[in-house]
Design a protein around this motif. Structure first.
Motif, PDB file in Angstrom:
ATOM      1  N   VAL A  94       0.831  -1.204   0.000  1.00 12.39           N
ATOM      2  CA  VAL A  94       0.000   0.000   0.000  1.00 12.39           C
ATOM      3  C   VAL A  94       0.867   1.257   0.000  1.00 12.39           C
ATOM      4  CG1 VAL A  94      -1.605   1.336   1.448  1.00 12.39           C
ATOM      5  CG2 VAL A  94      -2.075  -1.065   0.950  1.00 12.39           C
ATOM      6  N   GLN A  95       1.954   1.229   0.722  1.00 18.73           N
ATOM      7  CA  GLN A  95       2.839   2.399   0.772  1.00 18.73           C
ATOM      8  C   GLN A  95       3.504   2.673  -0.576  1.00 18.73           C
ATOM      9  OE1 GLN A  95       5.568   1.990   4.041  1.00 18.73           O
ATOM     10  NE2 GLN A  95       3.954   2.144   5.571  1.00 18.73           N
ATOM     11  N   LYS A  96       3.716   1.639  -1.370  1.00 21.44           N
ATOM     12  CA  LYS A  96       4.440   1.788  -2.644  1.00 21.44           C
ATOM     13  C   LYS A  96       3.546   2.099  -3.841  1.00 21.44           C
ATOM     14  CE  LYS A  96       8.215  -1.268  -1.342  1.00 21.44           C
ATOM     15  NZ  LYS A  96       8.854  -2.565  -1.616  1.00 21.44           N
ATOM     16  N   ILE A  97       2.247   1.918  -3.712  1.00 19.77           N
ATOM     17  CA  ILE A  97       1.389   2.117  -4.877  1.00 19.77           C
ATOM     18  C   ILE A  97       1.449   3.556  -5.365  1.00 19.77           C
ATOM     19  CG2 ILE A  97      -0.153   0.204  -4.335  1.00 19.77           C
ATOM     20  CD1 ILE A  97      -2.168   2.210  -3.337  1.00 19.77           C
TER      21      ILE A  97
ATOM     22  N   LEU B 141      -4.104  11.776  -1.493  1.00 20.68           N
ATOM     23  CA  LEU B 141      -5.375  11.062  -1.589  1.00 20.68           C
ATOM     24  C   LEU B 141      -5.372   9.864  -0.648  1.00 20.68           C
ATOM     25  CD1 LEU B 141      -8.164  10.660  -2.779  1.00 20.68           C
ATOM     26  CD2 LEU B 141      -7.085   9.419  -4.686  1.00 20.68           C
ATOM     27  N   LYS B 142      -4.264   9.120  -0.594  1.00 22.47           N
ATOM     28  CA  LYS B 142      -4.185   7.990   0.337  1.00 22.47           C
ATOM     29  C   LYS B 142      -4.381   8.467   1.772  1.00 22.47           C
ATOM     30  CE  LYS B 142      -0.251   6.065  -1.156  1.00 22.47           C
ATOM     31  NZ  LYS B 142       0.874   5.105  -1.235  1.00 22.47           N
ATOM     32  N   ALA B 143      -3.771   9.590   2.119  1.00 22.90           N
ATOM     33  CA  ALA B 143      -3.919  10.119   3.482  1.00 22.90           C
ATOM     34  C   ALA B 143      -5.363  10.518   3.753  1.00 22.90           C
ATOM     35  CB  ALA B 143      -2.979  11.304   3.689  1.00 22.90           C
ATOM     36  N   MET B 144      -6.016  11.150   2.775  1.00 23.14           N
ATOM     37  CA  MET B 144      -7.418  11.540   2.970  1.00 23.14           C
ATOM     38  C   MET B 144      -8.314  10.312   3.134  1.00 23.14           C
ATOM     39  SD  MET B 144      -8.049  14.982   0.683  1.00 23.14           S
ATOM     40  CE  MET B 144      -7.564  14.322  -0.909  1.00 23.14           C
ATOM     41  N   ILE B 145      -8.040   9.265   2.368  1.00 20.51           N
ATOM     42  CA  ILE B 145      -8.800   8.017   2.506  1.00 20.51           C
ATOM     43  C   ILE B 145      -8.635   7.465   3.918  1.00 20.51           C
ATOM     44  CG2 ILE B 145      -8.817   5.572   1.812  1.00 20.51           C
ATOM     45  CD1 ILE B 145      -8.249   6.599  -1.084  1.00 20.51           C
ATOM     46  N   LYS B 146      -7.413   7.468   4.431  1.00 17.07           N
ATOM     47  CA  LYS B 146      -7.148   6.931   5.773  1.00 17.07           C
ATOM     48  C   LYS B 146      -7.850   7.757   6.847  1.00 17.07           C
ATOM     49  CE  LYS B 146      -2.643   5.055   4.474  1.00 17.07           C
ATOM     50  NZ  LYS B 146      -1.173   5.201   4.682  1.00 17.07           N
ATOM     51  N   VAL B 147      -7.819   9.071   6.713  1.00 11.80           N
ATOM     52  CA  VAL B 147      -8.498   9.933   7.687  1.00 11.80           C
ATOM     53  C   VAL B 147     -10.008   9.703   7.618  1.00 11.80           C
ATOM     54  CG1 VAL B 147      -9.042  12.334   8.301  1.00 11.80           C
ATOM     55  CG2 VAL B 147      -6.679  11.685   7.758  1.00 11.80           C
ATOM     56  N   TYR B 148     -10.543   9.681   6.406  1.00 11.05           N
ATOM     57  CA  TYR B 148     -11.987   9.528   6.238  1.00 11.05           C
ATOM     58  C   TYR B 148     -12.484   8.186   6.772  1.00 11.05           C
ATOM     59  CZ  TYR B 148     -16.593   9.713   4.028  1.00 11.05           C
ATOM     60  OH  TYR B 148     -17.942   9.705   3.796  1.00 11.05           O
TER      61      TYR B 148
ATOM     62  N   ILE C 134     -17.042   0.907   0.785  1.00 11.39           N
ATOM     63  CA  ILE C 134     -16.309  -0.277   1.242  1.00 11.39           C
ATOM     64  C   ILE C 134     -16.267  -0.317   2.775  1.00 11.39           C
ATOM     65  CG2 ILE C 134     -14.031  -1.383   1.320  1.00 11.39           C
ATOM     66  CD1 ILE C 134     -13.668  -0.493  -1.622  1.00 11.39           C
ATOM     67  N   THR C 135     -16.074   0.838   3.400  1.00  9.23           N
ATOM     68  CA  THR C 135     -16.023   0.889   4.861  1.00  9.23           C
ATOM     69  C   THR C 135     -17.360   0.454   5.458  1.00  9.23           C
ATOM     70  OG1 THR C 135     -14.343   2.610   4.766  1.00  9.23           O
ATOM     71  CG2 THR C 135     -15.547   2.399   6.842  1.00  9.23           C
TER      72      THR C 135
ATOM     73  N   VAL D 280      -8.867  -0.006  -3.661  1.00  9.72           N
ATOM     74  CA  VAL D 280      -9.523  -0.993  -2.798  1.00  9.72           C
ATOM     75  C   VAL D 280      -8.543  -1.518  -1.743  1.00  9.72           C
ATOM     76  CG1 VAL D 280     -10.639  -3.271  -2.755  1.00  9.72           C
ATOM     77  CG2 VAL D 280     -11.276  -1.596  -4.508  1.00  9.72           C
ATOM     78  N   ALA D 281      -7.297  -1.736  -2.143  1.00 13.84           N
ATOM     79  CA  ALA D 281      -6.280  -2.212  -1.190  1.00 13.84           C
ATOM     80  C   ALA D 281      -6.039  -1.181  -0.088  1.00 13.84           C
ATOM     81  CB  ALA D 281      -4.978  -2.539  -1.917  1.00 13.84           C
ATOM     82  N   VAL D 282      -5.916   0.092  -0.458  1.00 16.15           N
ATOM     83  CA  VAL D 282      -5.712   1.146   0.542  1.00 16.15           C
ATOM     84  C   VAL D 282      -6.898   1.189   1.505  1.00 16.15           C
ATOM     85  CG1 VAL D 282      -5.568   3.662   0.890  1.00 16.15           C
ATOM     86  CG2 VAL D 282      -4.228   2.576  -0.918  1.00 16.15           C
ATOM     87  N   ILE D 283      -8.089   1.165   0.953  1.00 15.27           N
ATOM     88  CA  ILE D 283      -9.307   1.250   1.770  1.00 15.27           C
ATOM     89  C   ILE D 283      -9.417   0.042   2.693  1.00 15.27           C
ATOM     90  CG2 ILE D 283     -11.837   1.280   1.696  1.00 15.27           C
ATOM     91  CD1 ILE D 283     -11.432   2.779  -1.098  1.00 15.27           C
ATOM     92  N   ASN D 284      -9.184  -1.144   2.162  1.00 11.71           N
ATOM     93  CA  ASN D 284      -9.273  -2.334   3.003  1.00 11.71           C
ATOM     94  C   ASN D 284      -8.183  -2.363   4.063  1.00 11.71           C
ATOM     95  OD1 ASN D 284     -11.566  -4.041   2.275  1.00 11.71           O
ATOM     96  ND2 ASN D 284     -10.648  -3.950   0.249  1.00 11.71           N
ATOM     97  N   GLN D 285      -6.989  -1.903   3.726  1.00  7.25           N
ATOM     98  CA  GLN D 285      -5.899  -1.908   4.696  1.00  7.25           C
ATOM     99  C   GLN D 285      -6.208  -0.976   5.862  1.00  7.25           C
ATOM    100  OE1 GLN D 285      -3.644  -3.996   5.022  1.00  7.25           O
ATOM    101  NE2 GLN D 285      -1.841  -3.150   5.979  1.00  7.25           N
ATOM    102  N   ILE D 286      -6.691   0.231   5.594  1.00 14.55           N
ATOM    103  CA  ILE D 286      -6.996   1.136   6.704  1.00 14.55           C
ATOM    104  C   ILE D 286      -8.177   0.603   7.505  1.00 14.55           C
ATOM    105  CG2 ILE D 286      -8.433   2.753   5.374  1.00 14.55           C
ATOM    106  CD1 ILE D 286      -6.116   3.471   8.430  1.00 14.55           C
TER     107      ILE D 286
END
Length: 165
Positions: free
Chosen positions: A42-45, A51-58, A112-113, A141-147
């Motif tokens: 996920v960190q390397k994608i 956007l990844k950070a906003m997904i994690k916060v949200y 997804i959440t 989807v991977a980022v969302i599922n991981q968080i």
């Protein structure tokens, strides 16, 4: 746990000082090795880091995970995402602060959440795919599922926000 820490993904201080129920890195190192493998992916994608950070916060806000919400809000601030933008995440549908592409990623995050409630319809999939190719869709989807995994782990293990430690 040593091999996980040696790879620089997890800082010993962050997890050894948690006042949580179980040190999951210590009691289930094999499981956490796999979790961290996905985390490295996920960190390397190539999806934009902001956007990844906003997904994690949200997602962390939706899930009510104060530990992750605090951590990822700080991450977002380091990436220079304005507080106004972070505060607007809960109102992304009506906010003019987000581009269509970002709104679609946030909508996918919400669906997804809350998968049991919303699912991911063909319509949503097609709208997201207008802006993201197959690989990017998978990566979202991977980022969302991981968080979501981290949120559920932190909540069930009683991880307090770092500011409470």
């Amino acid at each position: 746990m040593a091999d996980i820490v040696d790879k620089g993904i997890v800082k010993v201080a962050r997890f050894s000082k948690l006042n949580n129920r179980i040190n999951y890195f210590k009691v289930a190192p094999e499981a956490m090795k796999h979790v961290m493998s996905l985390e490295r992916y996920v960190q390397k994608i190539k999806i934009d880091r902001k956007l990844k950070a906003m997904i994690k916060v949200y997602a962390s806000g939706i899930n009510g995970c104060p530990f992750c919400l605090e951590m990822h809000t700080k991450e977002a601030q380091k990436l220079k995402i304005p507080n106004e933008t972070l505060e607007a995440l809960n109102d992304w549908k009506d906010s003019k602060l987000f581009e269509v592409k970002e709104k679609l990623a946030l909508e996918l995050t919400e669906h997804i959440t809350n998968i049991a409630e919303y699912g991911v319809s063909e319509d949503l999939y097609q709208r997201v795919r207008e802006f993201y190719n197959e690989k990017e869709y998978f990566d979202l989807v991977a980022v969302i599922n991981q968080i979501n995994y981290w949120n559920r782990l932190a909540i069930s293990m009683g991880n307090p926000p770092k500011s409470d430690i």
